[in-house]
Design a protein around this motif. Structure first.
Motif, short mmCIF file in Angstrom:
data_model
loop_
_atom_site.label_atom_id
_atom_site.label_comp_id
_atom_site.label_asym_id
_atom_site.label_seq_id
_atom_site.Cartn_x
_atom_site.Cartn_y
_atom_site.Cartn_z
N PHE A 91 4.92 18.93 2.59
CA PHE A 91 5.27 18.59 3.98
C PHE A 91 6.58 19.27 4.33
N PRO A 92 6.69 19.93 5.47
CA PRO A 92 7.92 20.66 5.80
C PRO A 92 9.07 19.69 6.12
N GLU B 210 11.75 14.31 -2.50
CA GLU B 210 10.95 13.10 -2.59
C GLU B 210 11.63 11.99 -1.79
N LEU B 211 10.90 11.39 -0.86
CA LEU B 211 11.43 10.36 0.00
C LEU B 211 10.52 9.14 -0.05
N LYS C 15 0.87 -1.17 0.00
CA LYS C 15 0.00 0.00 0.00
C LYS C 15 0.90 1.22 0.00
N SER C 16 0.45 2.30 -0.59
CA SER C 16 1.27 3.51 -0.61
C SER C 16 0.38 4.73 -0.50
N PHE C 17 1.00 5.84 -0.12
CA PHE C 17 0.30 7.12 -0.08
C PHE C 17 1.32 8.23 -0.28
N THR C 18 0.83 9.39 -0.63
CA THR C 18 1.66 10.56 -0.88
C THR C 18 1.19 11.70 0.00
N PHE D 98 13.68 9.62 11.42
CA PHE D 98 14.42 9.81 10.18
C PHE D 98 14.35 11.28 9.81
N ASN D 99 15.28 11.71 8.96
CA ASN D 99 15.30 13.09 8.50
C ASN D 99 14.66 13.17 7.12
#
Length: 77
Positions: free
Chosen positions: A13-14, A69-70, A6-9, A63-64
């Motif tokens: 986001f700062p 895009e991460l 499953k994925s989402f975007t 995590f940083n």
């Protein structure tokens, strides 16, 4: 139980330091069920895929986010 990916975007986001945790609500009661010791009865996961089978600490899951895009992969256990 549903299997697969499953994925989402999330847009706009700062940048910063974050941690993500999630669980699979197997019985659809909109909460994470735990036993009398507080150990999850449903599958849980967190960023960095810590080895603990219980709820992980922020230190182990942080995590940083500092790139445009991460992509993260979280395994539910």
């Amino acid at each position: 139980m549903t299997t697969g990916k499953k994925s989402f975007t999330i847009k706009d986001f700062p940048y910063g330091e974050y941690a993500i945790s999630c669980f699979y609500d197997a019985n659809n009661n909109k909460k994470m069920d735990t036993n009398f010791l507080g150990i999850p009865k449903e599958k849980v996961g967190a960023s960095n895929n810590p080895t603990s089978n219980s709820i992980s600490s922020y230190k182990d899951t942080k995590f940083n986010f500092n790139v445009p895009e991460l992509h993260l992969s979280i395994t539910l256990k």
